[in-house]
Design a protein around this motif. Structure first.
Motif, PDB file in Angstrom:
ATOM      1  N   ALA A  77      14.876  13.375 -21.253  1.00  0.00           N
ATOM      2  CA  ALA A  77      14.399  12.451 -22.288  1.00  0.00           C
ATOM      3  C   ALA A  77      13.361  11.495 -21.723  1.00  0.00           C
ATOM      4  O   ALA A  77      12.364  11.178 -22.385  1.00  0.00           O
ATOM      5  N   ALA A  78      13.591  11.039 -20.482  1.00  0.00           N
ATOM      6  CA  ALA A  78      12.630  10.144 -19.845  1.00  0.00           C
ATOM      7  C   ALA A  78      11.295  10.845 -19.622  1.00  0.00           C
ATOM      8  O   ALA A  78      10.225  10.260 -19.854  1.00  0.00           O
ATOM      9  N   GLN A  79      11.355  12.089 -19.184  1.00  0.00           N
ATOM     10  CA  GLN A  79      10.117  12.842 -18.983  1.00  0.00           C
ATOM     11  C   GLN A  79       9.380  13.057 -20.302  1.00  0.00           C
ATOM     12  O   GLN A  79       8.143  12.919 -20.364  1.00  0.00           O
TER      13      GLN A  79
ATOM     14  N   ILE B 183       4.008   9.027 -24.281  1.00  0.00           N
ATOM     15  CA  ILE B 183       3.214   7.802 -24.136  1.00  0.00           C
ATOM     16  C   ILE B 183       1.895   8.091 -23.427  1.00  0.00           C
ATOM     17  O   ILE B 183       0.850   7.545 -23.790  1.00  0.00           O
ATOM     18  N   LEU B 184       1.932   8.977 -22.428  1.00  0.00           N
ATOM     19  CA  LEU B 184       0.689   9.331 -21.742  1.00  0.00           C
ATOM     20  C   LEU B 184      -0.312   9.984 -22.693  1.00  0.00           C
ATOM     21  O   LEU B 184      -1.528   9.922 -22.457  1.00  0.00           O
TER      22      LEU B 184
ATOM     23  N   LEU C 220       5.539   4.925 -17.298  1.00  0.00           N
ATOM     24  CA  LEU C 220       6.460   4.953 -16.157  1.00  0.00           C
ATOM     25  C   LEU C 220       7.630   4.002 -16.376  1.00  0.00           C
ATOM     26  O   LEU C 220       8.788   4.354 -16.118  1.00  0.00           O
ATOM     27  N   GLY C 221       7.347   2.795 -16.861  1.00  0.00           N
ATOM     28  CA  GLY C 221       8.414   1.831 -17.116  1.00  0.00           C
ATOM     29  C   GLY C 221       9.406   2.329 -18.146  1.00  0.00           C
ATOM     30  O   GLY C 221      10.622   2.141 -18.003  1.00  0.00           O
ATOM     31  N   THR C 222       8.890   2.972 -19.202  1.00  0.00           N
ATOM     32  CA  THR C 222       9.779   3.519 -20.231  1.00  0.00           C
ATOM     33  C   THR C 222      10.677   4.613 -19.664  1.00  0.00           C
ATOM     34  O   THR C 222      11.880   4.656 -19.942  1.00  0.00           O
ATOM     35  N   ALA C 223      10.095   5.491 -18.861  1.00  0.00           N
ATOM     36  CA  ALA C 223      10.871   6.582 -18.263  1.00  0.00           C
ATOM     37  C   ALA C 223      11.969   6.033 -17.353  1.00  0.00           C
ATOM     38  O   ALA C 223      13.127   6.472 -17.413  1.00  0.00           O
ATOM     39  N   VAL C 224      11.607   5.074 -16.513  1.00  0.00           N
ATOM     40  CA  VAL C 224      12.596   4.477 -15.609  1.00  0.00           C
ATOM     41  C   VAL C 224      13.692   3.777 -16.404  1.00  0.00           C
ATOM     42  O   VAL C 224      14.881   3.880 -16.094  1.00  0.00           O
TER      43      VAL C 224
END
Length: 203
Positions: free
Chosen positions: A31-33, A39-40, A107-111
Motif C-alpha cells: 500500500a505504501a508503494q 503521488i509521484l 516518501l513521507g506518505t509511504a513511510v
C-alpha cells in the motif's frame, strides 16, 4: 525462547497468527508503494515546467547568438534576449522545486503508511508472542522437576473457573501439598500453553 507450542492445535493457531501478522506487514508495504507511485504521478506538470523552461532557455540562447551577428546592434539585441533566458531558468527552477516537493511528500506518505501499519504488530502481536515464548520456555524448563511452581503459576494466571475443575479449593489443596491437585494444576498450566504434560509427574 520457545515460540511455538507442542500441541498441534495450538501450533496451527500460532502459525496462522504469525502468517496474518507477516501478511499485514506485506500489505502495508504494498500500500505504501502504491501510494508513493500515485503521488509521484503528480510530478507530471512539474516535469513539464522543467522541460518548458529548458526549451525557452534554449530558444532565447539561440536567438541571442543569432542576434549577435546583426551589424551594429547585435550586442544590444543579445542583451535584450537574455531576459528570456532568465525566464526559462526561473521556470525550470520552479519545476525542479515542485518535483522535489512531490518526491518528499511521496516518501513521507509511504513511510507513514508503513509505520502506522506496523504499530498493531509491534504493540499487540509481538508482545504477545514474546510473552508466550518466555512463559513456554520457563514451563518447559521446570515441568519435569517442579510441579509446585507450575501449579502456583496456574493459580496466579488462569481463570478461577478453570482452576475449580481441578479442585473445589485449589489454593488450600496446594498449601497442604495435595499431590493429585498439584499435578492437576501443573497439567492445566502446561495445557494452557499448548505444552505436553510429562508421562510421570514429578514429586
Amino acid at each position: 525462547m520457545r515460540f511455538y507450542a507442542e500441541r498441534p492445535a495450538r501450533v496451527v493457531l500460532q502459525l496462522l497468527a504469525d502468517l496474518l501478522a507477516v501478511g499485514w506487514l506485506v500489505v502495508c508495504v504494498l500500500a505504501a508503494q502504491a501510494a508513493r507511485e500515485l503521488i509521484l504521478g503528480l510530478q507530471g506538470p512539474a516535469q513539464t515546467m522543467v522541460d518548458a523552461g529548458g526549451t525557452i532557455r534554449g530558444a532565447f540562447d539561440e536567438a541571442a547568438r543569432t542576434a549577435q551577428q546583426v551589424p551594429f546592434v547585435g550586442d544590444d539585441l543579445a542583451r535584450g534576449l537574455s531576459g528570456g533566458t532568465g525566464a526559462g531558468d526561473a521556470l525550470a527552477t520552479a519545476g525542479r522545486e515542485q518535483l522535489e516537493t512531490v518526491a518528499t511528500v511521496a516518501l513521507g506518505t509511504a513511510v507513514g503508511i508503513v509505520v502506522l501499519g506496523a504499530l498493531p504488530v509491534l504493540f499487540v502481536w509481538l508482545p504477545l508472542r514474546l510473552r508466550y515464548a518466555r512463559a513456554a520456555r520457563s514451563a518447559v524448563a521446570v515441568r519435569s522437576v517442579d510441579s509446585d511452581l507450575l501449579a502456583l503459576r496456574a493459580m496466579t494466571r488462569l481463570p478461577v473457573r478453570r482452576l475449580l475443575k481441578v479442585s473445589p479449593d485449589p489454593a488450600a489443596a496446594w498449601r497442604r501439598d495435595d499431590r493429585a491437585v498439584v499435578h492437576g494444576l501443573a497439567a492445566l498450566e502446561l495445557r494452557s500453553l499448548g505444552l505436553k504434560t510429562p508421562k510421570t509427574p514429578p514429586d
